[in-house]
Design a protein around this motif. Structure first.
Motif, PDB file in Angstrom:
ATOM      1  N   ARG A   1     -54.248 -26.197  -2.086  1.00 44.24           N
ATOM      2  CA  ARG A   1     -53.414 -25.427  -1.155  1.00 44.24           C
ATOM      3  C   ARG A   1     -53.039 -24.123  -1.854  1.00 44.24           C
ATOM      4  NH1 ARG A   1     -48.064 -24.445   0.323  1.00 44.24           N
ATOM      5  NH2 ARG A   1     -47.665 -24.400   2.584  1.00 44.24           N
ATOM      6  N   LEU A   2     -53.337 -23.018  -1.206  1.00 40.18           N
ATOM      7  CA  LEU A   2     -53.081 -21.693  -1.759  1.00 40.18           C
ATOM      8  C   LEU A   2     -52.036 -20.985  -0.911  1.00 40.18           C
ATOM      9  CD1 LEU A   2     -56.830 -20.643  -2.220  1.00 40.18           C
ATOM     10  CD2 LEU A   2     -55.339 -21.635  -3.962  1.00 40.18           C
ATOM     11  N   GLU A   3     -51.015 -20.456  -1.566  1.00 44.68           N
ATOM     12  CA  GLU A   3     -50.014 -19.668  -0.853  1.00 44.68           C
ATOM     13  C   GLU A   3     -49.292 -18.781  -1.851  1.00 44.68           C
ATOM     14  OE1 GLU A   3     -46.556 -20.138   2.574  1.00 44.68           O
ATOM     15  OE2 GLU A   3     -46.943 -21.823   1.232  1.00 44.68           O
ATOM     16  N   GLY A   4     -49.219 -17.497  -1.538  1.00 46.34           N
ATOM     17  CA  GLY A   4     -48.494 -16.572  -2.390  1.00 46.34           C
ATOM     18  C   GLY A   4     -49.012 -16.502  -3.810  1.00 46.34           C
ATOM     19  N   GLY A   5     -50.292 -16.737  -4.014  1.00 49.56           N
ATOM     20  CA  GLY A   5     -50.867 -16.711  -5.351  1.00 49.56           C
ATOM     21  C   GLY A   5     -50.733 -18.010  -6.125  1.00 49.56           C
ATOM     22  N   LYS A   6     -50.099 -19.019  -5.532  1.00 48.73           N
ATOM     23  CA  LYS A   6     -49.922 -20.320  -6.172  1.00 48.73           C
ATOM     24  C   LYS A   6     -51.024 -21.284  -5.729  1.00 48.73           C
ATOM     25  CE  LYS A   6     -45.950 -19.045  -7.995  1.00 48.73           C
ATOM     26  NZ  LYS A   6     -45.787 -18.849  -9.459  1.00 48.73           N
ATOM     27  N   LEU A   7     -51.337 -22.238  -6.613  1.00 52.90           N
ATOM     28  CA  LEU A   7     -52.341 -23.250  -6.302  1.00 52.90           C
ATOM     29  C   LEU A   7     -51.736 -24.630  -6.480  1.00 52.90           C
ATOM     30  CD1 LEU A   7     -56.065 -23.385  -7.322  1.00 52.90           C
ATOM     31  CD2 LEU A   7     -54.611 -25.374  -7.685  1.00 52.90           C
ATOM     32  N   GLU A   8     -51.825 -25.451  -5.435  1.00 56.00           N
ATOM     33  CA  GLU A   8     -51.435 -26.856  -5.486  1.00 56.00           C
ATOM     34  C   GLU A   8     -52.702 -27.697  -5.374  1.00 56.00           C
ATOM     35  OE1 GLU A   8     -47.882 -27.775  -2.929  1.00 56.00           O
ATOM     36  OE2 GLU A   8     -48.208 -25.684  -2.341  1.00 56.00           O
ATOM     37  N   LEU A   9     -52.899 -28.580  -6.315  1.00 59.21           N
ATOM     38  CA  LEU A   9     -54.073 -29.447  -6.336  1.00 59.21           C
ATOM     39  C   LEU A   9     -53.731 -30.807  -5.753  1.00 59.21           C
ATOM     40  CD1 LEU A   9     -56.975 -30.202  -7.335  1.00 59.21           C
ATOM     41  CD2 LEU A   9     -55.877 -30.899  -9.484  1.00 59.21           C
ATOM     42  N   PHE A  10     -54.580 -31.282  -4.859  1.00 58.44           N
ATOM     43  CA  PHE A  10     -54.436 -32.616  -4.280  1.00 58.44           C
ATOM     44  C   PHE A  10     -55.683 -33.425  -4.652  1.00 58.44           C
ATOM     45  CE2 PHE A  10     -51.748 -29.905  -1.809  1.00 58.44           C
ATOM     46  CZ  PHE A  10     -50.634 -30.679  -1.486  1.00 58.44           C
ATOM     47  N   ILE A  11     -55.497 -34.436  -5.467  1.00 58.41           N
ATOM     48  CA  ILE A  11     -56.601 -35.303  -5.878  1.00 58.41           C
ATOM     49  C   ILE A  11     -56.002 -36.596  -6.415  1.00 58.41           C
ATOM     50  CG2 ILE A  11     -56.738 -34.414  -8.254  1.00 58.41           C
ATOM     51  CD1 ILE A  11     -59.808 -34.662  -8.051  1.00 58.41           C
ATOM     52  N   ASP A  12     -56.694 -37.683  -6.225  1.00 56.23           N
ATOM     53  CA  ASP A  12     -56.195 -38.965  -6.709  1.00 56.23           C
ATOM     54  C   ASP A  12     -56.600 -39.181  -8.168  1.00 56.23           C
ATOM     55  OD1 ASP A  12     -55.004 -39.658  -4.301  1.00 56.23           O
ATOM     56  OD2 ASP A  12     -56.852 -40.572  -3.536  1.00 56.23           O
ATOM     57  N   ASP A  13     -55.763 -39.887  -8.890  1.00 59.09           N
ATOM     58  CA  ASP A  13     -56.151 -40.329 -10.228  1.00 59.09           C
ATOM     59  C   ASP A  13     -57.299 -41.336 -10.111  1.00 59.09           C
ATOM     60  OD1 ASP A  13     -54.588 -38.988 -12.176  1.00 59.09           O
ATOM     61  OD2 ASP A  13     -52.833 -40.162 -11.570  1.00 59.09           O
ATOM     62  N   PRO A  14     -58.180 -41.398 -11.103  1.00 59.82           N
ATOM     63  CA  PRO A  14     -59.270 -42.390 -11.038  1.00 59.82           C
ATOM     64  C   PRO A  14     -58.702 -43.802 -11.053  1.00 59.82           C
ATOM     65  CG  PRO A  14     -59.148 -41.372 -13.207  1.00 59.82           C
ATOM     66  CD  PRO A  14     -58.226 -40.593 -12.333  1.00 59.82           C
ATOM     67  N   SER A  15     -59.361 -44.687 -10.337  1.00 60.21           N
ATOM     68  CA  SER A  15     -58.924 -46.078 -10.323  1.00 60.21           C
ATOM     69  C   SER A  15     -59.227 -46.713 -11.679  1.00 60.21           C
ATOM     70  CB  SER A  15     -59.648 -46.845  -9.213  1.00 60.21           C
ATOM     71  OG  SER A  15     -61.040 -46.913  -9.486  1.00 60.21           O
ATOM     72  N   PRO A  16     -58.447 -47.700 -12.092  1.00 59.47           N
ATOM     73  CA  PRO A  16     -58.700 -48.345 -13.386  1.00 59.47           C
ATOM     74  C   PRO A  16     -60.112 -48.906 -13.498  1.00 59.47           C
ATOM     75  CG  PRO A  16     -56.535 -48.956 -12.555  1.00 59.47           C
ATOM     76  CD  PRO A  16     -57.220 -48.202 -11.445  1.00 59.47           C
ATOM     77  N   SER A  17     -60.645 -49.412 -12.381  1.00 60.42           N
ATOM     78  CA  SER A  17     -61.976 -50.018 -12.434  1.00 60.42           C
ATOM     79  C   SER A  17     -63.095 -48.999 -12.606  1.00 60.42           C
ATOM     80  CB  SER A  17     -62.227 -50.824 -11.156  1.00 60.42           C
ATOM     81  OG  SER A  17     -62.235 -49.970 -10.019  1.00 60.42           O
ATOM     82  N   SER A  18     -62.814 -47.719 -12.343  1.00 56.40           N
ATOM     83  CA  SER A  18     -63.876 -46.716 -12.426  1.00 56.40           C
ATOM     84  C   SER A  18     -64.369 -46.524 -13.850  1.00 56.40           C
ATOM     85  CB  SER A  18     -63.393 -45.386 -11.861  1.00 56.40           C
ATOM     86  OG  SER A  18     -62.402 -44.808 -12.697  1.00 56.40           O
ATOM     87  N   ALA A  19     -63.525 -46.840 -14.831  1.00 56.15           N
ATOM     88  CA  ALA A  19     -63.934 -46.660 -16.223  1.00 56.15           C
ATOM     89  C   ALA A  19     -65.137 -47.521 -16.577  1.00 56.15           C
ATOM     90  CB  ALA A  19     -62.764 -46.982 -17.150  1.00 56.15           C
ATOM     91  N   LEU A  20     -65.270 -48.684 -15.915  1.00 56.47           N
ATOM     92  CA  LEU A  20     -66.412 -49.562 -16.182  1.00 56.47           C
ATOM     93  C   LEU A  20     -67.726 -48.876 -15.835  1.00 56.47           C
ATOM     94  CD1 LEU A  20     -67.696 -52.318 -16.826  1.00 56.47           C
ATOM     95  CD2 LEU A  20     -67.210 -52.993 -14.457  1.00 56.47           C
ATOM     96  N   TRP A  21     -67.732 -48.144 -14.704  1.00 56.69           N
ATOM     97  CA  TRP A  21     -68.975 -47.563 -14.204  1.00 56.69           C
ATOM     98  C   TRP A  21     -69.170 -46.106 -14.630  1.00 56.69           C
ATOM     99  CZ3 TRP A  21     -71.588 -51.520 -12.518  1.00 56.69           C
ATOM    100  CH2 TRP A  21     -70.921 -52.591 -11.940  1.00 56.69           C
ATOM    101  N   HIS A  22     -68.073 -45.389 -14.829  1.00 65.02           N
ATOM    102  CA  HIS A  22     -68.184 -43.951 -15.057  1.00 65.02           C
ATOM    103  C   HIS A  22     -67.580 -43.488 -16.374  1.00 65.02           C
ATOM    104  CE1 HIS A  22     -69.453 -43.783 -10.909  1.00 65.02           C
ATOM    105  NE2 HIS A  22     -68.322 -44.318 -10.514  1.00 65.02           N
ATOM    106  N   GLY A  23     -67.040 -44.405 -17.154  1.00 66.20           N
ATOM    107  CA  GLY A  23     -66.375 -43.991 -18.379  1.00 66.20           C
ATOM    108  C   GLY A  23     -64.987 -43.449 -18.081  1.00 66.20           C
TER     109      GLY A  23
END
Length: 460
Positions: A68-90
């Motif tokens: 989200r961009l407004e007035g020169g600011k950036l807000e990031l929206f993203i989920d943290d990786p799930s605990p199980s993802s480390a098995l498949w993706h490191g």
């Protein structure tokens, strides 16, 4: 997911870009990155490619994310990786780590995005799952097949004004893409003498790109049937006397594209007829590059290519008449039906997801003329623009065997003379050209294009 070491230059670049956007609009913007699309089951997806508009302001090819961009600011929206993802993706980076890499002011989980969409503009992402989410959250249709409306249209115009010319960070990436693209084409030429199929040459070219940890910026064209402009088949055998047309470009890890075409003889030697047509195309290519400078009309450069090709075909006895008159009646388009090139940047046809908004100066529309209808760029050039120059000659059966076409051009085409050039199915010569303050710079100049050197590269 690409996460580089913290780069103050990257953060500075991204902050500058979003501040420039804030100077042009006075409403919030949400840009989605897009999501993975399954090939056949969810755990087997197609290679992910983030939205180019997202990449321009976020810098990293994150999936299932939004900013989200407004007035020169950036807000990031993203989920943290799930605990199980480390098995498949490191071990995967956390939301806060990603936010730090790109200089985000705030980082939130995706579930909170719906609380921040009021009065926000956006641009459609190509994958259905994402544009469906965009439409639902914004409570209006956001469709990639439809032109943006309202504040989305205002956003599109603002982003076009920024992305039409490239900052130094972008040019660094574009030079990397050009350099690897050049290496790939040299590898393709070197592989040709021992290759049996088009696929083997394609493999040699894309192998170079992969070895540089890049991908192709579009589906490669490597074909002995160059008359098929977007040929994506590679099963044809390579025969002595064939011309091989290779349109292959590298894309950097952060999405910046190269786009180059060369045409060379499978045997390592052009026939006399092939060399004659090749030199006509090369003359058009070289003439156009000399006319690239700030303020030059790209449409005029296209017409220059058409005129030079018409002149060459008159000299060879294929066309009959005054070259300027032949261009006026679109006779050149029998053999050169497409435009002279396009914008190049984060997209190989940069920003064409917005239709002709980027390619056409405000107030201009596409022509309905046979020889102008496929022109992708029609505006004055500016310093910092990167464009392709790619004239060609093609014997397209669907055009040349059309009864109406034959009737219309019966007095200007020497069909008997044309038959003597049957071994020239298609030739295209394409380079990436940066408009500079004083003229131009060919980013792909390290790849030769004269016939003699091409023969030497293939023969060696």
């Amino acid at each position: 997911m690409l996460i580089q070491q913290t780069s103050t230059s990257l953060i500075h670049t991204l902050r500058l870009r979003r501040q420039q956007l804030a100077n042009l609009i006075d409403f919030p913007v949400i840009l989605w990155s897009g999501s993975n699309s399954p090939r056949n089951f969810p755990a087997n997806p197609f290679p992910f490619r983030a939205s180019s508009h997202f990449l321009y302001f976020a810098g990293l090819p994150l999936s299932n994310a939004a900013i989200r961009l407004e007035g020169g600011k950036l807000e990031l929206f993203i989920d943290d990786p799930s605990p199980s993802s480390a098995l498949w993706h490191g071990k995967m980076p956390t939301r806060e780590e990603i936010a730090q890499k790109i200089g985000a002011d705030v980082a939130r989980p995706m579930a909170e995005l719906e609380s921040w969409v009021e009065d926000a503009a956006t641009l459609a992402v190509q994958d259905p799952a994402t544009w469906t989410q965009q439409s639902q959250l914004l409570n209006r249709w956001v469709l990639p097949q439809s032109p943006p409306q309202g504040i989305d249209w205002e956003l599109a115009k603002a982003i076009v004004s920024l992305r039409l010319t490239h900052d130094e960070a972008a040019l660094t990436q574009l030079r990397k893409a050009a350099a690897v693209t050049v290496k790939a084409h040299k590898a393709g030429m070197a592989a040709t003498p021992k290759a049996k199929l088009e696929a083997e040459v394609r493999a040699a070219m894309e192998g170079v790109i992969i070895a540089h940890n890049m991908t192709t910026s579009y589906t490669s064209i490597v074909t002995v049937h160059g008359e098929v402009l977007h040929n994506e088949q590679y099963h044809h055998p390579l025969q002595p006397g064939d011309l091989l047309l290779a349109d292959v470009g590298a894309e950097t890890e952060t999405g910046w594209a190269g786009d180059v075409t060369r045409t060379w003889p499978v045997s390592g030697k052009f026939s006399s007829t092939q060399r004659d047509i090749y030199n006509v195309v090369l003359a058009a290519h070289d003439a156009c590059i000399t006319k690239i400078y700030p303020g030059a009309e790209y449409g005029d450069i296209h017409l220059l290519a058409a005129t030079v090709i018409a002149e060459g075909l008159v000299e060879l006895g294929i066309l009959q008449g005054n070259p300027q008159d032949l261009v006026e009646m679109d006779a050149h388009a029998l053999f050169f039906p497409h435009g002279i090139g396009h914008l190049l940047g984060l997209d190989v046809h940069d920003m064409e997801d917005l239709g002709d908004l980027a390619g056409y100066e405000e107030g201009r529309e596409r022509s309905d003329r046979f020889g102008l209808g496929y022109l992708r760029l029609n505006r004055p050039l500016r310093s910092g623009m990167l464009v392709t120059i790619e004239p060609g000659f093609y014997q397209v059966p669907a055009i040349l065997n059309d009864a109406n076409v034959r009737s219309k051009y019966q007095n200007v085409v020497n069909w008997q003379r044309l038959s003597e050039f049957a071994d020239v199915r298609g030739i295209r010569i394409e380079d990436d050209v940066l408009v500079t303050t004083e003229g131009s710079e060919v980013l792909t100049a390290a790849l030769p294009n004269d016939a003699d050197t091409i023969e030497n590269l293939v023969g060696s």
